[in-house]
Design a protein around this motif. Structure first.
Motif, PDB file in Angstrom:
ATOM      1  N   GLU A 203      14.535  38.737 -10.477  1.00  0.00           N
ATOM      2  CA  GLU A 203      15.427  38.814 -11.254  1.00  0.00           C
ATOM      3  C   GLU A 203      15.816  37.500 -11.680  1.00  0.00           C
ATOM      4  OE1 GLU A 203      18.590  41.069  -9.972  1.00  0.00           O
ATOM      5  OE2 GLU A 203      17.386  42.900  -9.179  1.00  0.00           O
ATOM      6  N   TYR A 204      15.268  36.436 -10.981  1.00  0.00           N
ATOM      7  CA  TYR A 204      15.715  35.199 -11.534  1.00  0.00           C
ATOM      8  C   TYR A 204      14.259  34.258 -11.458  1.00  0.00           C
ATOM      9  CZ  TYR A 204      18.616  31.073 -12.227  1.00  0.00           C
ATOM     10  OH  TYR A 204      19.228  29.848 -12.557  1.00  0.00           O
ATOM     11  N   PRO A 205      13.692  34.158 -12.121  1.00  0.00           N
ATOM     12  CA  PRO A 205      12.515  33.309 -12.476  1.00  0.00           C
ATOM     13  C   PRO A 205      12.787  31.808 -12.168  1.00  0.00           C
ATOM     14  CG  PRO A 205      12.176  34.761 -14.063  1.00  0.00           C
ATOM     15  CD  PRO A 205      13.652  34.992 -13.864  1.00  0.00           C
ATOM     16  N   MET A 206      12.217  31.114 -11.205  1.00  0.00           N
ATOM     17  CA  MET A 206      12.389  29.476 -10.965  1.00  0.00           C
ATOM     18  C   MET A 206      11.431  28.879 -11.832  1.00  0.00           C
ATOM     19  SD  MET A 206      15.021  30.017  -8.919  1.00  0.00           S
ATOM     20  CE  MET A 206      15.194  28.297  -8.430  1.00  0.00           C
ATOM     21  N   PRO A 207      11.995  27.678 -12.244  1.00  0.00           N
ATOM     22  CA  PRO A 207      11.272  27.068 -12.721  1.00  0.00           C
ATOM     23  C   PRO A 207      10.289  26.234 -12.004  1.00  0.00           C
ATOM     24  CG  PRO A 207      13.403  25.866 -12.536  1.00  0.00           C
ATOM     25  CD  PRO A 207      13.288  27.220 -11.954  1.00  0.00           C
ATOM     26  N   GLU A 208       9.088  26.014 -12.568  1.00  0.00           N
ATOM     27  CA  GLU A 208       7.845  25.314 -11.942  1.00  0.00           C
ATOM     28  C   GLU A 208       7.887  23.824 -12.139  1.00  0.00           C
ATOM     29  OE1 GLU A 208       4.128  27.297 -12.583  1.00  0.00           O
ATOM     30  OE2 GLU A 208       5.218  29.541 -11.954  1.00  0.00           O
ATOM     31  N   PHE A 209       7.709  23.066 -11.127  1.00  0.00           N
ATOM     32  CA  PHE A 209       7.504  21.470 -11.437  1.00  0.00           C
ATOM     33  C   PHE A 209       6.226  21.202 -10.829  1.00  0.00           C
ATOM     34  CE2 PHE A 209      12.183  22.509 -11.238  1.00  0.00           C
ATOM     35  CZ  PHE A 209      12.604  22.081 -12.561  1.00  0.00           C
ATOM     36  N   ASP A 210       5.993  19.906 -11.293  1.00  0.00           N
ATOM     37  CA  ASP A 210       4.636  19.322 -10.541  1.00  0.00           C
ATOM     38  C   ASP A 210       5.169  18.688  -9.544  1.00  0.00           C
ATOM     39  OD1 ASP A 210       2.919  19.920 -12.770  1.00  0.00           O
ATOM     40  OD2 ASP A 210       3.331  18.166 -14.094  1.00  0.00           O
ATOM     41  N   ASN A 211       4.466  18.714  -8.387  1.00  0.00           N
ATOM     42  CA  ASN A 211       4.447  17.837  -7.290  1.00  0.00           C
ATOM     43  C   ASN A 211       3.495  16.913  -7.083  1.00  0.00           C
ATOM     44  OD1 ASN A 211       6.514  19.530  -6.017  1.00  0.00           O
ATOM     45  ND2 ASN A 211       5.034  20.926  -5.604  1.00  0.00           N
ATOM     46  N   VAL A 212       3.879  15.611  -7.045  1.00  0.00           N
ATOM     47  CA  VAL A 212       3.004  14.393  -7.021  1.00  0.00           C
ATOM     48  C   VAL A 212       3.184  13.689  -5.710  1.00  0.00           C
ATOM     49  CG1 VAL A 212       2.417  12.202  -7.999  1.00  0.00           C
ATOM     50  CG2 VAL A 212       3.255  14.126  -9.720  1.00  0.00           C
ATOM     51  N   ASP A 213       2.245  13.727  -4.907  1.00  0.00           N
ATOM     52  CA  ASP A 213       2.056  13.064  -3.787  1.00  0.00           C
ATOM     53  C   ASP A 213       2.459  11.572  -3.840  1.00  0.00           C
ATOM     54  OD1 ASP A 213       1.686  15.541  -2.394  1.00  0.00           O
ATOM     55  OD2 ASP A 213      -0.479  15.205  -2.614  1.00  0.00           O
ATOM     56  N   PRO A 214       3.424  11.036  -3.032  1.00  0.00           N
ATOM     57  CA  PRO A 214       3.701   9.469  -3.081  1.00  0.00           C
ATOM     58  C   PRO A 214       2.335   8.868  -2.589  1.00  0.00           C
ATOM     59  CG  PRO A 214       4.806  10.557  -1.183  1.00  0.00           C
ATOM     60  CD  PRO A 214       4.023  11.684  -2.040  1.00  0.00           C
ATOM     61  N   ALA A 215       2.129   7.609  -3.275  1.00  0.00           N
ATOM     62  CA  ALA A 215       0.838   6.715  -3.045  1.00  0.00           C
ATOM     63  C   ALA A 215       1.284   6.023  -1.680  1.00  0.00           C
ATOM     64  CB  ALA A 215       0.886   5.876  -4.272  1.00  0.00           C
ATOM     65  N   PRO A 216       0.239   5.763  -1.010  1.00  0.00           N
ATOM     66  CA  PRO A 216       0.404   4.942   0.116  1.00  0.00           C
ATOM     67  C   PRO A 216       1.045   3.496   0.072  1.00  0.00           C
ATOM     68  CG  PRO A 216      -1.863   4.953  -0.459  1.00  0.00           C
ATOM     69  CD  PRO A 216      -1.155   5.832  -1.236  1.00  0.00           C
ATOM     70  N   ALA A 217       1.889   3.062   0.860  1.00  0.00           N
ATOM     71  CA  ALA A 217       2.507   1.687   0.818  1.00  0.00           C
ATOM     72  C   ALA A 217       1.616   0.603   0.450  1.00  0.00           C
ATOM     73  CB  ALA A 217       3.714   1.612   1.832  1.00  0.00           C
ATOM     74  N   LEU A 218       1.906  -0.318  -0.098  1.00  0.00           N
ATOM     75  CA  LEU A 218       1.129  -1.667  -0.413  1.00  0.00           C
ATOM     76  C   LEU A 218       1.086  -2.443   1.041  1.00  0.00           C
ATOM     77  CD1 LEU A 218       2.353  -3.164  -3.648  1.00  0.00           C
ATOM     78  CD2 LEU A 218       0.017  -1.883  -3.316  1.00  0.00           C
ATOM     79  N   LYS A 219      -0.212  -2.636   1.337  1.00  0.00           N
ATOM     80  CA  LYS A 219      -0.539  -3.426   2.777  1.00  0.00           C
ATOM     81  C   LYS A 219      -0.313  -4.870   2.601  1.00  0.00           C
ATOM     82  CE  LYS A 219      -3.297   0.214   4.375  1.00  0.00           C
ATOM     83  NZ  LYS A 219      -4.610   0.402   5.166  1.00  0.00           N
TER      84      LYS A 219
END
Length: 344
Positions: A203-219
């Motif tokens: 009865e209440y469709p939820m919005p869909e959002f892209d999920n972007v995995d965070p990049a690894p930290a700079l070494k």
């Protein structure tokens, strides 16, 4: 009696020209024009008696004056209904078509129908007021859009009840009704169906959002190449590539070799915020000055020699995704290690 319909279109569909004519001021012509010729045929007991045209840039950059002017032209035809577009995924056209349709409904008290791709920013802003029929991403879907729009128009003009589920337009607003079962029981029944793998309708469709995995930290930050990217509209003074202040159709790439900061010779083309302070010193939006300090101090390897910019204001998600992919591909090819991405 034949019902009277007015059609609103932009400069491109009026056959005037493309981006070079986007500053066209509002004008009107009797009868159908452009896609109105296709829309007029399927109408039942109705005809397009007039067409109102306005350039996308002119409308969006002068909405306070352009919208009332367009509305007066529409009123002059004494219409029973207004069609705007369809705008597909053209952001500025969608914003204009949505604004016109919404204003017609609220100010003139007559129905208005338009068509847009689901990611058009005009759909997000105006679907609660206007009748917006889903369309494809581009004008290639015009053949499907015309019968969908004209079919809805015919039912509205005939006084028939229309609903999003039955007639295919985006939901406009919630409708109150008396349910036979209380909410808690309906929720439990839906949960049971979900657990059993059965079909159910929320009865209440939820919005869909892209999920972007965070990049690894700079070494190794001290040897990293850092790039600057923004949707805050920072451009060289004069906006040489004419990036639009809203619903941008492009992004810019500008060389900054030897440039220490954005204080002089740069400004913001963004139309969604007060750019006074950004125009004084665009480092407030995109911090080249600080990056240069870090570069000179040896805290980072170097600043990438090009910055990328566009305007996020009203820009379609699909367009933004395309710009992001193109920019990212170039940065990866050039061995950039990290990006500072700013908005407004």
């Amino acid at each position: 009696m034949t019902k009277r319909v007015v059609h609103y279109i932009n400069q491109f569909y009026a056959g005037i020209g493309g981006e070079e004519k986007a500053d066209t001021k509002p004008f009107k012509e009797d009868g159908p024009k452009g896609p109105g010729l296709g829309l007029n045929g399927p109408l039942e007991d109705a005809e397009i008696v007039g067409t109102v045209v306005c350039g996308d840039s002119y409308f969006n950059e002068n909405i306070d004056t352009a919208l009332p002017e367009v509305l007066e032209m529409i009123k002059s035809y004494e219409p029973d209904l207004v069609i705007a577009g369809p705008a597909f995924n053209a952001g500025r056209y969608g914003m204009a078509a949505g604004a016109v349709a919404s204003e017609v409904i609220t100010e003139l008290g007559i129905p208005a129908v338009t068509g847009m791709y689901e990611e058009n920013p005009g759909k997000e802003m105006y679907s609660k007021t206007a009748y917006i029929v889903p369309t494809g991403n581009s004008a290639a879907s015009m053949r499907k859009a015309i019968p969908a729009i004209s079919g809805l128009v015919n039912k509205i003009l005939a006084g028939e009840d229309v609903t999003p589920d039955k007639d295919g337009y985006f939901p406009r607003h919630r409708q109150n009704y008396q349910a036979e079962e209380r909410g808690s029981l309906r929720a439990v029944n839906m949960l049971i169906k979900k657990l059993n793998g059965e079909e159910f309708t929320t009865e209440y469709p939820m919005p869909e959002f892209d999920n972007v995995d965070p990049a690894p930290a700079l070494k190794d930050l001290k040897n990293a190449t850092i790039a600057l990217v923004t949707s805050g509209g920072v451009v060289p003074e004069g906006n040489p590539d004419h990036i639009e202040s809203s619903s941008a159709s492009k992004f810019g790439a500008y060389n900054i070799e030897g440039v220490k900061n954005f204080k002089d010779g740069y400004e913001s083309a963004h139309g969604g915020y007060d750019t006074t302070y950004a125009d004084e010193d665009a480092d407030r939006v995109l911090p080249l000055d600080i990056l240069r300090e870090k570069e000179e101090a040896g805290e980072i390897g170097k600043v990438y020699n090009t910055f990328f910019t566009t305007v996020g204001n009203g820009t379609a998600v699909a367009s933004a995704r395309q710009y992001g992919e193109e920019i990212a591909n170039q940065l990866k090819e050039d061995g950039v290690d990290a990006v500072i991405l700013t908005s407004t």
